[in-house]
Design an enzyme around this catalytic site. Sequence first.
Site, PDB file in Angstrom:
ATOM      1  N   ASP A  78      -6.733 -66.276 -43.427  1.00 66.63           N
ATOM      2  CA  ASP A  78      -6.253 -65.541 -44.476  1.00 66.63           C
ATOM      3  C   ASP A  78      -5.207 -66.393 -45.376  1.00 66.63           C
ATOM      4  O   ASP A  78      -4.620 -67.134 -44.848  1.00 66.63           O
ATOM      5  CB  ASP A  78      -5.854 -64.222 -44.144  1.00 66.63           C
ATOM      6  CG  ASP A  78      -4.654 -64.070 -43.053  1.00 66.63           C
ATOM      7  OD1 ASP A  78      -4.547 -65.024 -41.977  1.00 66.63           O
ATOM      8  OD2 ASP A  78      -3.916 -63.361 -43.036  1.00 66.63           O
ATOM      9  N   GLU A 136      -4.140 -62.776 -40.279  1.00 67.72           N
ATOM     10  CA  GLU A 136      -2.856 -63.177 -39.177  1.00 67.72           C
ATOM     11  C   GLU A 136      -1.613 -62.825 -39.881  1.00 67.72           C
ATOM     12  O   GLU A 136      -0.688 -62.551 -39.118  1.00 67.72           O
ATOM     13  CB  GLU A 136      -3.142 -64.774 -38.919  1.00 67.72           C
ATOM     14  CG  GLU A 136      -2.158 -64.956 -37.822  1.00 67.72           C
ATOM     15  CD  GLU A 136      -0.843 -65.388 -38.157  1.00 67.72           C
ATOM     16  OE1 GLU A 136       0.143 -65.145 -37.281  1.00 67.72           O
ATOM     17  OE2 GLU A 136      -0.466 -65.750 -39.171  1.00 67.72           O
ATOM     18  N   GLU A 137      -1.677 -62.892 -41.254  1.00 65.64           N
ATOM     19  CA  GLU A 137      -0.257 -62.847 -41.839  1.00 65.64           C
ATOM     20  C   GLU A 137       0.091 -61.339 -42.041  1.00 65.64           C
ATOM     21  O   GLU A 137       1.421 -61.384 -42.471  1.00 65.64           O
ATOM     22  CB  GLU A 137      -0.428 -63.599 -43.337  1.00 65.64           C
ATOM     23  CG  GLU A 137      -0.801 -65.026 -43.303  1.00 65.64           C
ATOM     24  CD  GLU A 137       0.162 -65.718 -42.925  1.00 65.64           C
ATOM     25  OE1 GLU A 137       1.309 -65.399 -42.707  1.00 65.64           O
ATOM     26  OE2 GLU A 137       0.215 -66.847 -42.995  1.00 65.64           O
ATOM     27  N   HIS A 361       4.566 -71.831 -46.491  1.00 64.21           N
ATOM     28  CA  HIS A 361       5.115 -70.610 -47.209  1.00 64.21           C
ATOM     29  C   HIS A 361       5.890 -70.800 -48.431  1.00 64.21           C
ATOM     30  O   HIS A 361       6.242 -69.895 -49.091  1.00 64.21           O
ATOM     31  CB  HIS A 361       5.829 -69.417 -46.376  1.00 64.21           C
ATOM     32  CG  HIS A 361       5.034 -68.728 -45.355  1.00 64.21           C
ATOM     33  ND1 HIS A 361       4.926 -67.418 -44.821  1.00 64.21           N
ATOM     34  CD2 HIS A 361       4.004 -69.255 -44.628  1.00 64.21           C
ATOM     35  CE1 HIS A 361       4.328 -67.294 -43.874  1.00 64.21           C
ATOM     36  NE2 HIS A 361       3.310 -68.186 -43.783  1.00 64.21           N
TER      37      HIS A 361
END
Length: 388
Positions: A78, A136-137, A361
Amino acid sequence: MAIIKNLIEKHNDYVVNLRRHFHTHPELSTQEFNTQKKIIDELSSLGLHPKKIAITGVIADLQGALPGKTVAIRADIDALELQDECDRPYQSKHPGVCHACGHDGHTAMLIGIAKTLVELKDELQGTVRFLFQPSEERFPGGALAMIDEGALLGVDSIIGAHLWQPLNVGTIGITYGPMMASPDEFTIKISGKGGHASMPHQTVDALLVGAQITVALNTIVSRSVDPMEQAVISLGVFKAGDTFNIIPDTAILNGTVRSFNEGLRMLLFDRIEQVTKGICEAAGATFILEKFLGFPPVINNPAISTILADAGTKTLGSENILTINPVMGGEDFSHYLEKVPGAFMFVGVGNKDAGIIYPQHHPKFDIDEKALAYGVEIMTRAALTLLK
Ligand code: NI
């Protein structure tokens, strides 16, 4: 086995192009439908029989010609809610969605591993299971859904990797125990009694209570935790009041707790509650403490870490296999490690000279794509060892 290096070199462009494809077409957690379709198409073209799992995930087995163990390799697929500013030809085409954590590379590497191992099928002892995990996020993560739907049935061991900007390309980082923390969250809602700022004696100042709690929470790690243990309590939000002459009746604190073991995790939450209770009672305020337990900590199996490190040495040389300190970030790979022995490693993607300096990020995050071949080679070698 020079043959492995040659195979990986042969497939390198394929893996790089796949990574760029996923980077250009990122999808948010639980919405990875086109990513899923692309993974299924690629694996099917290798002669595998991929299946959908956990709604937007993919699972596929490669059964070797010879009997042996079952090894799972996991990639998360993702992307993040972020505008891509990497300024490369493969920049995201989806406004506000970006592969700024490197999961595009994880997905591409795992397909590359499958392509490599398919060519070694005749000598393969046992089964390699490819796990493409969604979400996962986003809490609670996709790992639990994968496990619930049977991802680990028959699996003897599991490995995984995260592309990692703080490490230079050409190195890997690994631990032989705790690797990543449990990323927990809490919110404290304080209720006092509002009133005129000129008449504080008639109020219970929620802002002041919040300030005292903020200071006190920052003493917990230094005063209540064994100095040989690692823990973090950080506040990211403190909201109270709207204007200069009104004492606010409520305040909200929101923060995170990170640690590496269950006992410490509970101790930190107990202390947060005790400290908050004491200060609120002294001031005449009340509070509600909400806890959101995130993923468990990632704890590597030392024997499997050693297998990854040995595979790393064959790929990059022993001087580039770094034993690192655990990091305070979280990863839902921990859920697999609670069920079967395994290990997780970081594959360096940083390269100052090439301007690849932005952290995970960050809108300008990018990777040195040489890392992809290294990740493919190390995990392929480790899987072959684990099958025996
Ligand atoms: Ni990530």
